[in-house]
Motif scaffolding. Structure first.
Motif, PDB file in Angstrom:
ATOM      1  N   ARG A  68       1.023  -1.205   0.195  1.00  0.00           N
ATOM      2  CA  ARG A  68      -0.135  -0.148  -0.008  1.00  0.00           C
ATOM      3  C   ARG A  68       0.675   1.173  -0.083  1.00  0.00           C
ATOM      4  O   ARG A  68       0.475   2.291  -0.488  1.00  0.00           O
ATOM      5  CB  ARG A  68      -1.018  -0.223   1.016  1.00  0.00           C
ATOM      6  CG  ARG A  68      -0.325   0.525   2.485  1.00  0.00           C
ATOM      7  CD  ARG A  68      -1.293   0.294   3.529  1.00  0.00           C
ATOM      8  NE  ARG A  68      -1.092   0.878   4.844  1.00  0.00           N
ATOM      9  CZ  ARG A  68       0.108   0.692   5.686  1.00  0.00           C
ATOM     10  NH1 ARG A  68       1.087  -0.233   5.461  1.00  0.00           N
ATOM     11  NH2 ARG A  68       0.520   1.159   6.776  1.00  0.00           N
TER      12      ARG A  68
ATOM     13  N   THR B  48      -0.657  -4.790  -5.485  1.00  0.00           N
ATOM     14  CA  THR B  48      -0.312  -3.464  -5.480  1.00  0.00           C
ATOM     15  C   THR B  48      -1.134  -2.782  -6.462  1.00  0.00           C
ATOM     16  O   THR B  48      -1.447  -1.540  -6.134  1.00  0.00           O
ATOM     17  CB  THR B  48       1.126  -3.487  -5.800  1.00  0.00           C
ATOM     18  OG1 THR B  48       1.731  -4.323  -4.937  1.00  0.00           O
ATOM     19  CG2 THR B  48       1.513  -2.163  -5.575  1.00  0.00           C
TER      20      THR B  48
ATOM     21  N   MET C 272      -4.419  -2.053  -5.110  1.00  0.00           N
ATOM     22  CA  MET C 272      -4.392  -0.907  -3.963  1.00  0.00           C
ATOM     23  C   MET C 272      -4.413   0.291  -4.913  1.00  0.00           C
ATOM     24  O   MET C 272      -4.833   1.353  -4.184  1.00  0.00           O
ATOM     25  CB  MET C 272      -3.019  -1.285  -3.012  1.00  0.00           C
ATOM     26  CG  MET C 272      -3.403  -2.453  -2.260  1.00  0.00           C
ATOM     27  SD  MET C 272      -1.996  -2.675  -1.405  1.00  0.00           S
ATOM     28  CE  MET C 272      -2.448  -4.054  -0.072  1.00  0.00           C
TER      29      MET C 272
END
Length: 250
Positions: free
Chosen positions: A180, A203, A206
């Motif tokens: 994050r 990722t 996110m």
């Protein structure tokens, strides 16, 4: 951590997330922490510092403290995060060599893992681009051993960040949490190669959740290391074919 910093930390924001973190900090032995920071030559900033990156403040769960080694001023430069498979092929290396050679005034963020991360850091440096490594453990630890040399270079000449005190060990969940920060520091995340189920795609998700640009390299349809990126492009991620595609997103 000084008493003044600790008081500021304790009385700043009062969201549930912050309150939970403050409970953790309540249990800290601040004298011991100051000793560890000096021992391992690690500095820190809090979310209230001017040097704290504004983009990172915007994410759902921003780290309240960032521990670091290196040049903290790199946080002031527009960032591009690059992630990909640990088992990436030479396609990642060749593509990044081409793309990063045409970029300037941008800092490359990645996670110092084996494979795509290591290529991202190395090729950035080869092209005179600054780079930031995000750790999933404290600064006195390193994993994997294969990227230790690159880590040493970043510690001395660029920047490494962690949300954990220096002697915090390795736990699998911390690598997910680390993602994050990689996503949150930048305006966009580029995935080079990724299997259908990959941490790199976590990722990317996110980044999308935080309204950041999601970018992927298209790959050979027969390669399992491009299956994840091809699917994300099909679902709406930007297909990157040139450095200009990246610049348009940043």
């Amino acid at each position: 951590m000084t008493a003044k910093e600790y008081i500021t930390l304790k009385h700043a924001k009062t969201s549930k997330s912050i309150q939970k973190k403050l409970q953790t900090y309540d249990a800290l032995d601040t004298s011991q922490l100051e000793y560890l920071l000096r021992r391992h030559d690690v500095k820190y900033i809090t979310i209230n510092d001017l040097n704290y990156p504004p983009l990172l403040k915007e994410i759902y769960d921003p780290p309240y403290i960032l521990y670091y080694r290196g040049n903290i001023d790199l946080l002031k430069i527009h960032a591009l995060s690059i992630v990909g498979s640990r088992n990436c092929t030479q396609y990642t290396r060749a593509s990044l060599s081409s793309l990063l050679s045409e970029l300037s005034n941008v800092v490359i963020v990645s996670g110092l893992a084996f494979g795509a991360d290591e290529y991202a850091h190395k090729i950035a440096i080869d092209n005179q681009l600054p780079t930031i490594g995000i750790l999933a453990f404290g600064h006195s630890i390193h994993y994997p051993k294969t990227t230790q040399h690159m880590r040493d270079v970043l510690d001395c000449h660029y920047l490494t960040l962690s949300e954990y005190p220096p002697e915090t060990g390795i736990e699998k969940w911390r690598f997910v949490a680390r993602n994050r920060i990689i996503a949150g520091l930048s305006k966009g995340v580029l995935v080079t190669e990724a299997e259908e189920k990959s941490g790199s795609l976590v990722t990317l998700e996110m980044a999308m959740d935080e309204n950041r640009s999601a970018m992927c390299l298209p790959g050979n349809m027969t390669s399992k290391y491009s299956k994840g990126t091809n699917l994300r492009i099909q679902e709406g991620a930007k297909m990157v074919l040139s450095a200009q595609d990246i610049l348009e997103e940043l």
